[in-house]
Enzyme design. Structure first.
Site, short mmCIF file in Angstrom:
data_model
loop_
_atom_site.label_atom_id
_atom_site.label_comp_id
_atom_site.label_asym_id
_atom_site.label_seq_id
_atom_site.Cartn_x
_atom_site.Cartn_y
_atom_site.Cartn_z
N LYS A 1 6.05 3.28 3.63
CA LYS A 1 6.09 2.29 2.56
C LYS A 1 6.80 1.00 3.01
O LYS A 1 6.35 -0.10 2.70
CB LYS A 1 6.77 2.88 1.33
CG LYS A 1 5.97 3.99 0.66
CD LYS A 1 6.74 4.61 -0.50
CE LYS A 1 5.94 5.72 -1.16
NZ LYS A 1 6.68 6.38 -2.27
N SER B 1 6.01 8.31 -7.68
CA SER B 1 6.83 7.25 -7.08
C SER B 1 6.61 5.88 -7.71
O SER B 1 7.33 4.94 -7.37
CB SER B 1 6.57 7.17 -5.58
OG SER B 1 5.22 6.84 -5.32
#
Length: 779
Positions: free
Chosen positions: A728, A685
């Site tokens: 996140k 990511s």
């Protein structure tokens, strides 16, 4: 008879261990030591006798003169056979006694000066009496000793010479080597025979004592069998008279089995085992195994159910009382209960798997479900379980066998429909004893577990009414077939706002009670609580928060006890503010990452997912003269390193479009670093974050402040979706980030989030790398 000594002669000397050879005896020897092998070979080749003498210490590999007894036997080699393992079997015949005067170790063999000892031919009148005594005692000794063949008595009857008879008898005695050596060293014939008679008498006394003890033991065993026989007869007589005890031994078990509700096939098997028990001695080990087995059969709740309470309002009330937030999780639980209410017994028992970081309430949520349903709750941990028998149980053939944990917990619950929590299913292991995860496939499959068979019980138990709930921190370590049988419900981490509500409603009231305090004793200001959450704890759950609050409560309790101020404290509250936290908890030991607040070159903020929730990463890059290498530091995993290589490949392939075609790649090195190098980092990511960092370092274009991003990169410049978006985003919100760049495929994840989570944030959804550069860098 007298002793005659001859002048010393040179012989080959063979030291032996744990054996004493007497004259007139033929003995096989196994020779394996190098020097001994050479000595025997030379003696055989030169057709010379061997002087065989016993070692004092068996552990000495190469003995010297002081390590050998003085007296030995001169022997003739009859036969020598080589064995495939390198050793030699030698058949020797003892001829005469000898005394070793000098021992000489050569380079290969051993020799020595040996003085020969001969018996004289003169006899006294005592010799015949001593001979008869030896013969009679030896005959008695052989009759008592089970390991000496009886034929040896006939062999010694024809020996006329009393000294030769004594040597033969002494060689057959089963006594210690030191005692045999002592007999060999006696040089006076009459004293030798008297000592042999004394030894025989002592050995006979010991053997008679052993026989007496064995006879007593045998009689006791026979008495035990006799008592068992009489008891069985007494039971039959009592049965005929109608006086038997209905709950004694097997009859008691038979009656209990007939009265206990259970399936007919289980009842038939249990009755068969009880009948077996009736035919066994009560003192046998098999009987105790059967008793334990029948106790387990009778203790299991084969037909006992707890009545369910499927009131959805009541269930929602309990869930709200025990947990704050988690609206989607609670909604799924209520759906689960509604289906059970409508479908009844037709509803298949679904298996729920709560997945989330530590401390978010997975275990307590399972307890709340049991409380809401009115069912019994049992739990056990699967963390570190490596033996299949822990699930399916041990077979009864093993010593200490017992059922597996499933059956144990069913017995503990006392009902066949409890709520059973299997904790830490993601940490299950396997080894040579089997795979516990494979054993769980049957347990957690609603179409199979109605006939779950434990190896110990050996009868099918219906688990279809059990509500199974499992917990895990991650799903990628759970075997795929096992994960497929469970419905995964993810429990996200809490943000600061949620933790404040949880503390006020749940944690602090509970801690005050546990520490003997009340709201009249302790008041924690909202600002202080917020600082404890942000500066003293960094977690997705609330465990560390609870520990820190407990520390404050302990210190207040100690202050009350030490100062004796309980009455005064009740009137004057102990108010803990922001400035007081240092006295209670010390200086804050968690520090936020220093995010760039201005435009910078080669520094980009990325978003990461950890088992403790979301986090932010500051990724840095610099370019320098070199050899065209890319240097990666910061404890990066293989996937993260490959993402960096992919990002660099895209930049080099599109250098002209990106305005960096002037760079001589062969003379340029790029160093990319992710701080906090002691912490391992991995995953795809950070791909777009690395691309922006390297482009900024190579082109000197500045990165805009207040921007964070996450997404996987491809060589064609596409941005792929990633996981952990909720965590996140919350991490970015906690760090006061205003703009977040996400893959377009993750837009649905943001739309499913609550409004307060996305409030004040600006999202940019991208499909390609140029879009990422547009939203994150200067033109």
């Amino acid at each position: 008879m007298s002793v005659v000594s001859q002048k010393a002669e040179r012989y080959y000397v063979l030291p032996v261990r744990d054996i004493v050879i007497f004259p007139g005896v033929i003995v096989p020897l196994y020779v394996g030591r190098e020097r001994s092998l050479k000595t025997v070979e030379k003696a055989k080749l030169e057709e010379k006798p061997l002087f065989i003498v016993t070692q004092k210490d068996l552990s000495i590999e190469d003995p010297d003169f002081q390590d050998l007894y003085a007296s030995g036997t001169i022997c003739r080699i009859l036969q020598m056979i080589r064995i495939p393992d390198g050793s030699v079997k030698v058949l020797v015949e003892g001829q005469q006694r000898g005394r070793l005067c000098e021992y000489i170790k050569g380079a290969e063999s051993a020799e020595g000066e040996v003085e020969t000892i001969l018996w004289g031919k003169n006899r006294t009148e005592n010799y015949e009496a001593l001979k008869r005594s030896i013969y009679e005692l030896f005959e008695r000794y052989v009759s008592l000793h089970t390991k000496i063949p009886k034929e040896i008595v006939i062999a010694v009857m024809n020996i006329e010479n009393p000294c030769e008879l004594a040597d033969i008898v002494a060689s057959h005695l089963r006594i210690k080597t030191e005692e045999k050596q002592a007999l060999l060293e006696i040089t006076e014939p009459e004293r030798y025979m008297k000592q042999l008679i004394k030894t025989l008498m002592e050995e006979i006394d010991l053997l008679e004592l052993e026989q007496s003890i064995q006879e007593q033991v045998r009689q006791k065993m026979e008495q035990g069998h006799r008592e068992y026989y009489l008891r069985e007869q007494l039971k039959i007589i009592q049965g005929e008279l109608g006086d038997e005890d209905p709950f004694s031994d097997s009859q008691g078990y038979i009656k209990k089995i007939e009265e206990t509700p259970m399936p007919e096939d289980v009842r038939k098997k249990a009755l068969g085992e009880a009948n077996r028990l009736s035919k066994m001695p009560s003192i046998s080990s098999e009987a105790s195994v059967l008793v334990t087995y029948l106790d387990w059969i009778l203790a299991l709740p084969w037909e006992k159910n707890t009545e369910e309470n499927l009131d959805l309002k009541r269930a929602m009330k309990f869930l709200d009382e025990d947990h704050y937030g988690l609206s989607k999780v609670k909604e799924r639980i209520l759906e689960f209960l509604a289906v059970r209410l409508l479908a009844g017994k037709q509803a298949k028992g679904q298996v729920l798997c709560f997945v989330g970081p530590p401390g978010v309430g997975k275990t307590s949520l399972a307890q709340s479900i049991a409380r809401a349903l009115g069912r019994r709750f049992v739990n056990f941990s699967l963390g570190g379980v490596r033996d299949e028998a822990e699930i399916r149980g041990h077979r009864r053939t093993y010593v200490g066998a017992r059922p597996g944990r499933i059956i144990q917990k069913i017995r503990q619950a006392g009902t066949k429909n409890p709520v059973m929590l299997m904790d830490e299913i993601d940490k299950i292991g396997q080894d040579f004893r089997g795979d516990p995860a494979a054993a769980l496939l049957e347990v957690l499959d609603p179409s199979q577990n109605q006939e779950f068979t434990d190896h110990y019980i050996e009868a099918a138990f219906d688990l279809s009414d059990v509500i199974f709930i499992t917990t895990a921190n991650v799903t990628h370590t759970i075997p795929a077939p096992l994960l497929d049988r469970m419905e995964v419900i993810r429990l996200p981490g809490y943000v600061a706002e949620e933790k404040i509500h949880i503390t006020k409603k749940h944690l602090l009231p509970q801690l005050l009670i546990e520490h003997g305090l009340s709201t009249e004793n302790l008041q924690l200001t909202p600002k202080a609580l917020e600082k404890v959450i942000t500066d003293y704890t960094r977690e997705a759950g609330v465990r560390n928060l609870k520990r820190n609050l407990a520390t404050i409560c302990r210190k207040v309790s100690r202050h009350i006890v030490e100062e004796g101020m309980r009455e005064k404290i009740v009137e004057e509250k102990v108010k803990v503010g922001v400035n007081d936290l240092k006295n209670y908890l010390g200086a804050p030991h968690l520090y936020d990452v220093h995010l760039p607040r201005t435009k910078q070159t080669g520094t980009v903020v990325g978003l990461a997912w950890t088992e403790s929730g979301g986090d932010v990463l500051v990724i840095e890059a610099v370019s320098m003269r070199g050899k065209g290498d890319i240097i990666l530091t910061g404890n990066l995993g293989n996937i993260m390193q490959e993402s960096a290589q992919t990002a660099l490949g895209y930049l080099r392939a599109h250098a002209e479009v990106l305005g960096i075609d002037h760079i001589n790649w062969k003379n340029m090195d790029i160093h990319l670093h992710v701080p906090e190098g002691a912490i391992p980092k991995d995953g795809p990511s950070a791909g777009i974050t690395m691309a922006v960092t390297m482009l900024s370092a190579l082109s000197n274009r500045k990165v805009l402040p207040g921007v964070a991003m996450t997404g996987e990169i491809t060589l064609q410049g596409r941005v792929l979706p990633v996981g952990g978006i909720r965590e996140k985003v919350l991490a970015a919100k906690r760090q006061k980030v205003k703009k977040i760049i996400l893959p377009s495929a993750n837009k649905i994840d943001v739309e499913e989030m609550e409004d307060w989570m996305t409030q004040g944030l600006e999202f940019h959804f991208v499909d390609t790398i140029p879009d990422v550069f547009k939203f994150s860098m200067e033109d």
